[in-house]
Design a protein around this motif. Structure first.
Motif: not given
Length: 339
Positions: A247-275
């Motif tokens: 449900g969270v929107l993330h963005v990644a910027c890719i070099d259109a000449l080299r096909g490499r990542l320049l910047a971006g965000t990704r989801p992280l997950r914190t420990p959940d003690r429910t189980a």
């Protein structure tokens, strides 16, 4: 942060947000005023400014750009390598970021003083036998003529959100071709030229004036001018890939000449003690003589809810990967997607 091109006559009157354009006063986002692309207003402090365009400057674009599918595949490979599953790529948009490319000749003269090295003091020489200050040779005074070819590359827009600070290390390997901004496709965006040519020339002169001075020089006086300065704009292509995870929107910027990542965000997950809490409640109920079916049923209900939430992201993941993520992790957070 770029200014979208007009896609139709009916949209010219509405205010268009200049993506990647920062307010000179507070750094907030700028938008056009009454559909006039030359007038910009900050949506936070209300500061208004005029956008300068440098006409008569040749515009180029590098050849050999990769396609949108390859850019999306690069993001998918990075996310899979970092254990991110259950995401859906929503859009892949192409941005052209302008960079100034300057060449010229720095000519003039400079004067400075160079301090001579002090003769080394022999270890066995007594202190009273060492040469006095008055006996040391005087400083050398140098006056020289400067005439050297200089180059300079700097962003013509605010490119920080795209993770590309400059292209000085890439210019020599680029194969350029002319670019006609009026022929861009409707889903392609060319960033507006915010930093004028005069600022780029001033930065070139200041940078190289400091470089022609030798290290250790004192009392430097210069009179240098930049002659035969030739300027061009290089529009560097970058893909902006938007994907949604949990449900969270993330963005990644890719070099259109080299096909490499320049910047971006990704989801992280914190420990959940429910189980862990549910398992502890089941064990405690079993030891106290209470039937643990209540805890087990609650645990199964939690599993079903998590499976339903996973299905809403339209991603595919195996049972082993789901257990490794869900039993040891819970709420989603945002982190940097490092290359």
């Amino acid at each position: 942060m770029s200014a979208p091109q007009a896609e139709g006559g009916g949209q010219a009157a509405r205010a268009v947000r200049a993506l990647g354009l920062g307010c000179p006063r507070c750094g907030g986002g700028l938008a056009t005023v009454d559909g006039d692309p030359a007038r910009l207003r900050c949506s936070y402090c209300g500061y208004e400014c005029l956008r300068r365009s440098d006409s008569g400057v040749a515009a180029h674009v590098p050849a050999g750009r990769i396609g949108r599918r390859r850019a999306a595949s690069a993001v998918a490979a990075l996310l899979s390598a970092r254990g991110v599953h259950g995401y859906a790529i929503e859009s892949v948009q192409l941005f052209y970021l302008p960079f100034w490319e300057l060449q010229g000749k720095l000519v003039g003269w400079q004067r400075y003083r160079v301090r001579r090295e002090r003769p080394p003091h022999a270890p066995g020489l007594a202190a009273e036998q060492a040469p006095a200050k008055s006996e040391l040779p005087p400083e050398d005074r140098v006056e020289e003529v400067v005439a050297r070819d200089v180059t300079w590359s700097s962003p013509a827009c605010d490119a920080r959100d795209f993770g590309l600070a400059g292209i000085a290390d890439r210019v020599a390997t680029l194969q350029l071709r002319p670019l006609d901004l009026d022929r861009l496709r409707g889903d392609e965006i060319a960033c507006a030229v915010v930093h004028p040519l005069s600022a780029a020339k001033r930065a070139l002169r200041l940078y190289h004036c400091a470089r022609v001075v030798p290290r250790g020089a004192l009392d430097v006086r210069q009179r240098l001018d930049l002659l035969r300065a030739q300027a061009s704009l290089i529009y560097y292509p970058i893909y902006r890939v938007s994907y949604r995870s949990a449900g969270v929107l993330h963005v990644a910027c890719i070099d259109a000449l080299r096909g490499r990542l320049l910047a971006g965000t990704r989801p992280l997950r914190t420990p959940d003690r429910t189980a862990a809490w549910l398992l502890a409640a089941a064990l405690a109920g079993f030891l106290m003589g209470v039937h643990p079916a209540l805890a087990v049923s609650g645990f199964l209900a939690w599993v079903l809810l998590r499976l339903r939430a996973r299905g809403s992201t339209r991603g595919r993941v195996g049972l082993g990967g789901w257990l490794s993520e869900e039993l040891g992790a819970g709420s989603a957070q945002v982190g940097e997607l490092a290359p």
